[in-house]
Design a protein around this motif. Structure first.
Motif, mmCIF file in Angstrom:
data_model
loop_
_atom_site.group_PDB
_atom_site.id
_atom_site.type_symbol
_atom_site.label_atom_id
_atom_site.label_comp_id
_atom_site.label_asym_id
_atom_site.label_seq_id
_atom_site.Cartn_x
_atom_site.Cartn_y
_atom_site.Cartn_z
ATOM 1 N N VAL A 242 0.983 -1.096 -0.051
ATOM 2 C CA VAL A 242 0.030 -0.138 0.148
ATOM 3 C C VAL A 242 0.993 1.179 -0.006
ATOM 4 C CG1 VAL A 242 -2.240 1.197 0.926
ATOM 5 C CG2 VAL A 242 -1.640 -1.306 1.191
ATOM 6 N N LEU A 243 0.215 2.324 -0.561
ATOM 7 C CA LEU A 243 2.039 3.526 -1.375
ATOM 8 C C LEU A 243 1.523 4.659 -0.245
ATOM 9 C CD1 LEU A 243 2.181 2.383 -4.921
ATOM 10 C CD2 LEU A 243 3.377 1.844 -3.399
ATOM 11 N N ARG A 244 1.886 5.351 -0.276
ATOM 12 C CA ARG A 244 2.184 6.754 0.575
ATOM 13 C C ARG A 244 1.128 7.413 0.044
ATOM 14 N NH1 ARG A 244 6.424 7.906 -2.431
ATOM 15 N NH2 ARG A 244 8.022 8.197 -0.585
ATOM 16 N N GLN A 245 0.298 7.514 -1.152
ATOM 17 C CA GLN A 245 -0.719 8.220 -0.601
ATOM 18 C C GLN A 245 -2.531 7.092 -0.027
ATOM 19 O OE1 GLN A 245 0.639 12.426 -2.107
ATOM 20 N NE2 GLN A 245 0.250 11.017 -3.882
ATOM 21 N N ALA A 246 -2.151 6.246 -0.638
ATOM 22 C CA ALA A 246 -3.153 5.252 -0.580
ATOM 23 C C ALA A 246 -3.965 4.621 0.334
ATOM 24 C CB ALA A 246 -2.543 4.124 -1.669
ATOM 25 N N MET A 247 -4.295 5.665 1.567
ATOM 26 C CA MET A 247 -4.969 5.527 2.596
ATOM 27 C C MET A 247 -5.995 7.039 3.354
ATOM 28 S SD MET A 247 -4.131 3.807 5.829
ATOM 29 C CE MET A 247 -5.438 3.053 7.199
ATOM 30 N N ALA A 248 -6.964 6.454 3.417
ATOM 31 C CA ALA A 248 -7.652 7.804 3.938
ATOM 32 C C ALA A 248 -9.106 7.468 5.134
ATOM 33 C CB ALA A 248 -8.578 8.848 2.944
ATOM 34 N N THR A 249 -9.134 8.737 5.433
ATOM 35 C CA THR A 249 -11.010 8.622 5.632
ATOM 36 C C THR A 249 -11.891 9.725 5.600
ATOM 37 O OG1 THR A 249 -9.450 10.081 7.746
ATOM 38 C CG2 THR A 249 -9.346 7.993 8.563
ATOM 39 N N ASP A 250 -13.139 9.432 5.962
ATOM 40 C CA ASP A 250 -13.981 10.014 5.478
ATOM 41 C C ASP A 250 -14.129 11.500 6.388
ATOM 42 O OD1 ASP A 250 -16.400 8.673 6.765
ATOM 43 O OD2 ASP A 250 -16.828 7.960 4.937
ATOM 44 N N SER A 251 -15.381 12.230 6.127
ATOM 45 C CA SER A 251 -16.150 12.870 7.521
ATOM 46 C C SER A 251 -16.818 12.836 8.320
ATOM 47 C CB SER A 251 -16.026 14.402 7.262
ATOM 48 O OG SER A 251 -16.859 14.045 5.691
ATOM 49 N N LEU A 252 -17.449 11.241 7.844
ATOM 50 C CA LEU A 252 -18.741 10.871 8.267
ATOM 51 C C LEU A 252 -18.893 10.476 9.482
ATOM 52 C CD1 LEU A 252 -20.189 9.250 5.001
ATOM 53 C CD2 LEU A 252 -21.097 11.321 5.534
ATOM 54 N N GLU A 253 -19.954 9.719 9.931
ATOM 55 C CA GLU A 253 -20.205 9.266 11.679
ATOM 56 C C GLU A 253 -20.874 8.283 11.374
ATOM 57 O OE1 GLU A 253 -19.610 8.502 15.008
ATOM 58 O OE2 GLU A 253 -18.862 10.892 14.579
ATOM 59 N N PRO A 254 -20.031 7.337 11.917
ATOM 60 C CA PRO A 254 -18.927 6.800 12.025
ATOM 61 C C PRO A 254 -18.042 7.831 11.289
ATOM 62 C CG PRO A 254 -20.036 4.777 12.586
ATOM 63 C CD PRO A 254 -20.703 5.385 11.877
ATOM 64 N N ALA A 255 -16.418 7.663 11.360
ATOM 65 C CA ALA A 255 -15.701 7.691 9.699
ATOM 66 C C ALA A 255 -15.678 6.787 9.236
ATOM 67 C CB ALA A 255 -14.452 7.971 10.902
ATOM 68 N N GLY A 256 -15.301 6.548 8.034
ATOM 69 C CA GLY A 256 -14.722 6.004 6.677
ATOM 70 C C GLY A 256 -13.598 5.927 6.649
#
Length: 360
Positions: A306-320
Motif C-alpha cells: 500500500v503506497l504512501r497516499q493510498a489511504m484516507a478517511t471520510d468525515s462521516l459518523e462513524p468515520a470511514g
C-alpha cells in the motif's frame, strides 16, 4: 445524511471514482478518467465540488487535471509547472493540497508550486529550492519527490512538506524561508553515528491531527513518529507495531488521538503486509498503544503493498477508512476499521486514495 460520498482513486492508468450514498453499503465504480495518464494524487474540493488530479511522468510530462462535474468531463493544464531554463525538468506532479481557494502542488524533482486560479496557471515557490541544503538532497528509490503537503488551518503562511529523501521542511512566511524539522527521526541507511542528521531522512507520509495543528504524525522509512510542537521534535510511537516500515497514515476526521496505519514487512523483505495477512493498525491514544483491525481483510497469501497516499478517511459518523493496494484492490470500512469489505478490484496499481462528501 449526505447525498453521496466519493472515493477518489489515482492509479498508474488514470483516475477512478467509487461512489455511494451516506450509508456506504454499496458502491459504484466509474472510470478510468484523465486519458489513462498516470495519476499520482486525486483530491476533491467540497466547497466548490471540483476534483483535481495530479499526474504525468517522463513521457507525458507534468499536469494537473480538473473536473467541475464530479468526473464527467476533465481538462488539464501545465502552465507554469516548470523550473527555470537549464534546471532539471519536472517529470510529474505528485501531490496536491487545498488552502483558502489556493492549490499547492508538489513535484518531482522536489519543489512546490501554487495556483490561485483553480489549477489553470502555476507559480513556483522558489524559497524551498534556495535552501542551503538543496544541493545535498538525494533521491529515494522512486526519485526526489515532494509528496506530502500540510497547511496550517488558521495561518496560510505556515506549510510543512515531506520530501524523499530530504525529510520534513517548514515555512512560516508562505514559502520565502524554510527550515528542516527532523530532530528525533532516524536515518538508519546512513553510516553509524550519522543516523540523526539535520536533514536527509526519508519521510514517507506526513499528516496533521484534526484540531491540533501543532500535532503531526509521520511514517518514516525508519520508524513511526509523532510531534507535538509542529515538527521541531519527534518521538517514536512504533512500539507495538509489527514493523517500523510502511508508507501511508490517515488521521481521524475529528479525534486528534486516533490514527490509522498500514505497516509493511520491511524495506528489503518484500514490502508487503506482515506475514502476508492484511491489517490496518489503529491507535486511539496518539500512538501509546496500537490495535490491529483485520475483520474482512485477506488473512492468507496477501502479498500486496500500500503506497504512501493510498489511504484516507471520510468525515462521516462513524468515520470511514479506505485503502488501495498495489494489486488494484480497494478496501473500505464504514465503522472506523472494525469491519472491512473489498469495494473494487482488478484496478491498475493504486497510487492514491482520497474522499469527498457531496451534499452534506
Amino acid at each position: 445524511m449526505p447525498e453521496k460520498i466519493l472515493v477518489l482513486i489515482g492509479t498508474k492508468k488514470g483516475a477512478f471514482i467509487a461512489e455511494s450514498d451516506g450509508k456506504r453499503g454499496s458502491w459504484k465504480l466509474r472510470g478510468p478518467f484523465c486519458e489513462h495518464w498516470p495519476m499520482n494524487h486525486v483530491v476533491g474540493d467540497p466547497e466548490t465540488g471540483a476534483i483535481y488530479g495530479t499526474g504525468g511522468n517522463e513521457w507525458f510530462g507534468p499536469a494537473v487535471w480538473k473536473s467541475d462535474d464530479l468526473g464527467q468531463t476533465w481538462t488539464h493544464s501545465s502552465e507554469g509547472l516548470a523550473y527555470a531554463a537549464g534546471e532539471e525538468p519536472i517529470k510529474a506532479v505528485w501531490s496536491l493540497a487545498r488552502r483558502n481557494g489556493s492549490l499547492y502542488a508538489g513535484v518531482q524533482p522536489a519543489g512546490l508550486f501554487r495556483s490561485d486560479d483553480g489549477g489553470a496557471t502555476w507559480s513556483h515557490i522558489e524559497g524551498l529550492q534556495h535552501h542551503p541544503s538543496r544541493k545535498d538532497w538525494n533521491p529515494g528509490g522512486a526519485g526526489l519527490i515532494l509528496h506530502s503537503i500540510v497547511t496550517h488551518p488558521a495561518d496560510e503562511e505556515q506549510i510543512w512538506v515531506g520530501i524523499s529523501s530530504a525529510g520534513v521542511f517548514y515555512t512560516w512566511d508562505g514559502g520565502k524561508t524554510w527550515e528542516p524539522r527532523n530532530r528525533g527521526t532516524r536515518a538508519d541507511f546512513l553510516p553509524e553515528g550519522q543516523n540523526y542528521p539535520e536533514f536527509g531522512q526519508c519521510v514517507h507520509c506526513l499528516v496533521m491531527a484534526p484540531g491540533k495543528p501543532d500535532r503531526l504524525y509521520q511514517q518514516n522509512h525508519c520508524g513511526m513518529y509523532r510531534s507535538d510542537d509542529g515538527g521541531k521534535n519527534w518521538q517514536s510511537i512504533e512500539k507495538g507495531l509489527p514493523s517500523t516500515f510502511g508508507f501511508p497514515a490517515a488521521t481521524h476526521p475529528r479525534d486528534p488521538d486516533t490514527l490509522f496505519l498500514l505497516p509493511l514487512n520491511g524495506d528489503s523483505a518484500g514490502r508487503y503486509v506482515p506475514d502476508a495477512k492484511a491489517a490496518v493498525w489503529k491507535t486511539e491514544d496518539a500512538g501509546a498503544t496500537w490495535l490491529d483491525e483485520r475483520k474482512g481483510l485477506p488473512q492468507e497469501n496477501c502479498y500486496a503493498g500500500v503506497l504512501r497516499q493510498a489511504m484516507a478517511t471520510d468525515s462521516l459518523e462513524p468515520a470511514g477508512v479506505y485503502f488501495g493496494t498495489s494489486g488494484g484492490s480497494l478496501f473500505a470500512s464504514a465503522n472506523e476499521g472494525e469491519n472491512w469489505s473489498e469495494i473494487a478490484q482488478h484496478l491498475p496499481t493504486i497510487l492514491s486514495v482520497e474522499t469527498m462528501v457531496v451534499g452534506e
